[in-house]
Motif scaffolding. Structure first.
Motif, PDB file in Angstrom:
ATOM      1  N   HIS A  12      -5.805   3.725   0.970  1.00 45.12           N
ATOM      2  CA  HIS A  12      -5.909   2.898   1.969  1.00 45.12           C
ATOM      3  C   HIS A  12      -6.867   4.732   2.723  1.00 45.12           C
ATOM      4  O   HIS A  12      -6.311   5.601   1.979  1.00 45.12           O
ATOM      5  N   CYS A  44       0.789   3.293   3.110  1.00 46.89           N
ATOM      6  CA  CYS A  44       1.309   2.680   4.583  1.00 46.89           C
ATOM      7  C   CYS A  44       3.074   3.059   4.578  1.00 46.89           C
ATOM      8  O   CYS A  44       3.431   2.587   5.250  1.00 46.89           O
ATOM      9  N   CYS A 102       0.930  -1.247   0.257  1.00 44.40           N
ATOM     10  CA  CYS A 102       0.146  -0.288   0.524  1.00 44.40           C
ATOM     11  C   CYS A 102       1.005   1.361  -0.704  1.00 44.40           C
ATOM     12  O   CYS A 102       1.637   1.581   1.045  1.00 44.40           O
TER      13      CYS A 102
HETATM   14 ZN    ZN Z   1      -2.200   0.837   3.851  1.00 46.71          ZN
END
Ligand code: ZN
Ligand code: 5GP
Length: 111
Positions: free
Chosen positions: A95, A6, A3
């Motif tokens: 996200h 992230c 991600c």
């Molecule tokens: Zn993420």
């Protein structure tokens, strides 16, 4: 692959970070749609608002307080907050993130 946000939260991918604490990261959008365009994310990976669970309710409240804190620190007179949920609504990064968009305060050239 992993991600994108992230990786920004973990600092394995660079971003212009405006603020962070143990639970949140705030960084500048790579393609700003306003003079100030920040993205506020929980460090916990949550795909979207549609994936928020009951145990995340405190985190979601804090997300708004982080937006308020950053806006106050920058002396913003007003700002827009936006969350896109799902592809149909224009969410491209999976996200959860809160967009903060603002103009410079009066008399200030940039932010
Ligand atoms: Zn993420
Ligand atoms: P969404 O459309 O998912 O609500 O918003 C995603 C935002 O992330 C977009 O405004 C886009 O410009 C921004 N973005 C995409 N990739 C990156 C990146 O690698 N770094 C940063 N800082 N922003 C990104």
């Amino acid at each position: 692959m992993g991600c994108l946000f992230c990786k920004i939260a973990e600092k394995t991918l660079p971003a212009k970070i405006e603020y962070e604490d143990d639970r949140f990261s705030v960084f500048h959008d790579i393609h700003p749609k306003a003079p100030l365009h920040l993205l506020i994310i929980p460090k916990k990976h949550i795909q979207s608002v549609d994936h928020v669970a009951i145990e995340d309710k405190e985190l979601m409240g804090e997300l708004i307080l982080v937006a308020q804190k950053v806006a106050r620190a920058k002396n913003l007179r007003g700002y827009k907050l936006q969350i896109n949920v799902g592809r149909e609504a224009g969410q491209i990064v999976d996200h959860l993130h809160l967009h903060l968009l603002a103009r410079p305060p009066d008399g200030q050239a940039d932010i």
